[in-house]
Write an enzyme that holds these catalytic residues in place. Structure first.
Site, PDB file in Angstrom:
ATOM      1  N   ASP A  78      31.666 -10.353 -78.386  1.00 15.04           N
ATOM      2  CA  ASP A  78      31.625 -10.718 -79.652  1.00 15.04           C
ATOM      3  C   ASP A  78      31.541  -9.704 -80.558  1.00 15.04           C
ATOM      4  O   ASP A  78      32.028  -9.302 -81.631  1.00 15.04           O
ATOM      5  CB  ASP A  78      30.888 -12.013 -80.121  1.00 15.04           C
ATOM      6  N   CYS A 119      27.170 -13.875 -71.816  1.00 23.52           N
ATOM      7  CA  CYS A 119      27.546 -13.982 -73.443  1.00 23.52           C
ATOM      8  C   CYS A 119      28.320 -14.567 -73.719  1.00 23.52           C
ATOM      9  O   CYS A 119      29.179 -15.148 -73.125  1.00 23.52           O
ATOM     10  CB  CYS A 119      27.897 -12.368 -73.505  1.00 23.52           C
ATOM     11  N   ASP A 120      27.985 -15.179 -75.119  1.00 24.34           N
ATOM     12  CA  ASP A 120      28.824 -16.112 -75.714  1.00 24.34           C
ATOM     13  C   ASP A 120      29.656 -16.985 -75.485  1.00 24.34           C
ATOM     14  O   ASP A 120      29.196 -18.019 -74.707  1.00 24.34           O
ATOM     15  CB  ASP A 120      29.816 -15.188 -76.951  1.00 24.34           C
ATOM     16  N   CYS A 191      22.514  -9.774 -76.308  1.00 23.46           N
ATOM     17  CA  CYS A 191      21.710  -9.197 -77.474  1.00 23.46           C
ATOM     18  C   CYS A 191      20.650  -9.769 -77.721  1.00 23.46           C
ATOM     19  O   CYS A 191      20.501 -11.046 -77.786  1.00 23.46           O
ATOM     20  CB  CYS A 191      22.836  -9.248 -78.713  1.00 23.46           C
ATOM     21  N   GLU A 442      33.931 -15.437 -85.964  1.00 24.48           N
ATOM     22  CA  GLU A 442      32.840 -15.562 -86.387  1.00 24.48           C
ATOM     23  C   GLU A 442      32.648 -14.477 -87.845  1.00 24.48           C
ATOM     24  O   GLU A 442      33.444 -13.437 -87.762  1.00 24.48           O
ATOM     25  CB  GLU A 442      31.859 -14.888 -85.519  1.00 24.48           C
ATOM     26  N   SER A 468      28.225 -16.017 -86.301  1.00 25.21           N
ATOM     27  CA  SER A 468      27.357 -15.447 -85.389  1.00 25.21           C
ATOM     28  C   SER A 468      26.060 -16.213 -85.078  1.00 25.21           C
ATOM     29  O   SER A 468      25.592 -16.589 -86.181  1.00 25.21           O
ATOM     30  CB  SER A 468      27.128 -14.169 -85.362  1.00 25.21           C
TER      31      SER A 468
END
Length: 555
Positions: A78, A119-120, A191, A442, A468
């Site tokens: 992302d 992730c995401d 992250c 986002e 986000s």
């Protein structure tokens, strides 16, 4: 065993021959076969090391008497996809990931599945597949990234995004920004903050679909490798007991997950992903549940972007299990639910301690009395909008402002960077919803720029897109119905007064109904922004952000 359908009996000799072509022995073929869905790639920092996680999982499976067989899925970063056309494909990738895992597990009947996301959209996509398939399965993530260090302070990816606005307002030089970008993301992992990936990895624990530590053990820690080996052993236990994802992710477990979501101040994207997971489990998790649980669940953990701590701090303080233990003491979660350990949650909570009260507060002395997320409704968002209230400045909890209207993220970002947005403005970004975007982009670039320019306590941003987990400020997303479907956000005009009352859960367009009806009569649906390929097909099939942006069940 389910895998007998592809390996047992006289007529499966050709199938066994194909297994042997890959080097599998008769003994390996006879054992339970465990699919290892690995999303490793070289474009996502959170996934670049997942080959090591997969090897550890496979070691655990073999130790417990199974045969692991690895396959891959796609994944979108992302951060790298942010603020250009690539972000239109991020949320849309969730459905492709779910479908691809389903296809592999139905075409090759595994006895169990271990999912390795980080992730995401990869996390919810894989979990959606597990709940759809309902064969023994659990997830083990790659773990969070450590923070970077810049001039003696902890920094992360969001620090870089927000520093772009600081450079534009001459609060930071470009040379300082270059130094920051060199050190903000020091290595592999999702992250370092309570962003979407880490939020979902933590909620995987709360749902019972991952082992304790799944959400918080750092990516570079040896404990992460040990956890992966434990996951390999745990799936064999789930296969033996025939415990499936729907046995774990029950209605009570989803309520637990929402409570943990509120206590952690997690990403607003959880309001998309938890309903989507519930949908696959045959449950209806509507937005009102988030408000119900938010009102009675205090915010106990304050992590970046809205707080001073990071995932490594939460892990050292006791992790998600310590947060759940605090909630359990107050009767705010159900500890009788079954988990991926093969035992009930109360077993996992025995002996769990909070080792740092600055990171995990007691229920009686929280960061905020209410949970991190609030659902707003009103004539601008009849079906709801979502805000991370724990990341909103006090002066913006109740506010009014004049609308500055943009029909795309690019237009809004240019106007913000050019200094055309002033204190008191309400930035409205529309036609960025699931269908209109398409893909519900986002808006981290405009929100972080607003904060970086010092406008976070005076400017709100409203969109039918999303934000986000790294977003802070009065950012209200998922406005539903979206503009492309003729929702009221499509009728807003430049200069209209918009009232926001987060404590009252209200968002109001201060325009009388007769005028709105006049505008509605002159409105017509826009042409699709993308006219070919997967994004066009996605736009035709996707439902509202208020229902998790899942695909329609109608033919």
């Amino acid at each position: 065993m389910r895998s007998d359908a592809m390996k047992k009996g006289l007529d499966r000799a050709p199938h066994r021959s194909l297994f042997k072509a890959m080097g599998y022995t008769d003994e390996e073929i006879r054992r339970p076969i465990i699919g290892i869905a690995n999303s490793k790639n070289e474009i996502i920092p959170g996934h670049v090391h997942l080959d090591k996680i997969a090897e550890a999982v496979k070691a655990g499976v073999r130790m417990a008497g199974g045969t692991p067989i690895e396959f891959s899925t796609i994944g979108v970063c992302d951060g790298i996809a942010m603020n250009h056309e690539g972000m239109k494909y991020s949320l849309a990738s969730r459905e492709l990931i779910a479908d691809s895992v389903e296809v592999m597990a139905r075409a090759h009947p595994f006895d169990g599945l271990v999912l390795i996301p980080n992730c995401d959209k990869i996390i919810p996509g894989m979990l959606m597949a597990a709940l759809r398939l309902d064969i023994p399965a659990l997830a083990v993530s790659g773990g969070p990234m450590l923070t970077g260090s810049f001039d003696g302070r902890d920094v992360d990816l969001i620090t870089v995004f927000e520093s772009v606005g600081k450079v534009k307002t001459r609060k930071m030089s470009e040379k300082e920004l270059t130094r920051l970008e060199d050190c903000a993301c020091p290595g592999c992992g999702s992250c370092a903050g309570m962003f979407t990936a880490n939020s979902m990895n933590c909620l995987t624990e709360a749902l019972g679909l991952g082992l304790p530590g799944n959400g918080t053990i750092p990516a570079v820690s040896a404990a992460r490798i040990r956890l992966a080996k434990q996951a390999g052993r745990a799936i064999m236990n789930l296969v033996k007991k025939n415990i499936t994802p729907r046995d774990l992710a029950t209605w009570a477990a989803f309520r637990n997950a929402v409570a943990v979501d509120m206590a952690l101040g997690a990403s607003t994207n959880t309001v998309l992903h938890l309903p989507a997971l519930a949908h696959e489990a045959g449950l209806d998790l509507n937005l009102e549940l988030f408000n119900e649980i938010s009102h009675k669940t205090p915010h106990l953990v304050s992590l970046s972007p809205s707080g001073p701590h990071h995932l490594q701090d939460l892990d050292a303080a006791g992790g998600v299990m310590a947060v759940m233990a605090e909630l359990a003491k107050a009767g705010l979660i159900d500890d009788e639910v079954m988990t991926a350990t093969g035992s009930r949650l109360k077993t996992s909570l025995k002996g769990v301690l909070v080792t740092n009260r600055a990171v995990i507060r007691e229920v009686g002395s929280p960061y905020h009395q209410e949970g991190g997320i609030a659902i707003l409704k009103g004539n601008l968002a009849p079906d709801g909008g979502v805000v991370k209230q724990s990341a909103v400045a006090e002066e913006m909890m109740r506010s009014q402002g004049r609308a500055r209207v943009f029909d795309s993220e690019e237009e809004a970002s240019r106007s913000i960077l050019d200094g055309k947005i002033r204190a008191g403005d309400v930035v409205v970004v529309r036609y960025e919803g699931p269908r209109g975007g398409p893909g519900m982009r986002e808006m981290l670039t405009p929100t972080s720029t607003i904060v970086g320019m010092g406008l976070g306590a005076s400017v709100a941003l409203i969109t039918d897109g999303r934000f986000s987990g790294g977003t802070q400020g009065a950012a209200i997303g998922h406005i539903s119905p979206e503009a492309a479907l003729g929702g009221p956000i499509a009728l807003v005009q430049e200069g209209d007064l918009i009232s926001i009352d987060i404590p009252a859960r209200r968002i109001t367009l201060e325009v009388d109904e007769a005028e709105l009806e006049r505008r509605r009569a002159n409105w017509s649906p826009p042409e699709p922004k993308i006219k070919e390929g997967y994004a066009l097909r996605y736009a035709r099939m996707v439902t509202s952000g208020a229902t998790g942006a899942v695909f329609s069940d109608e033919p």
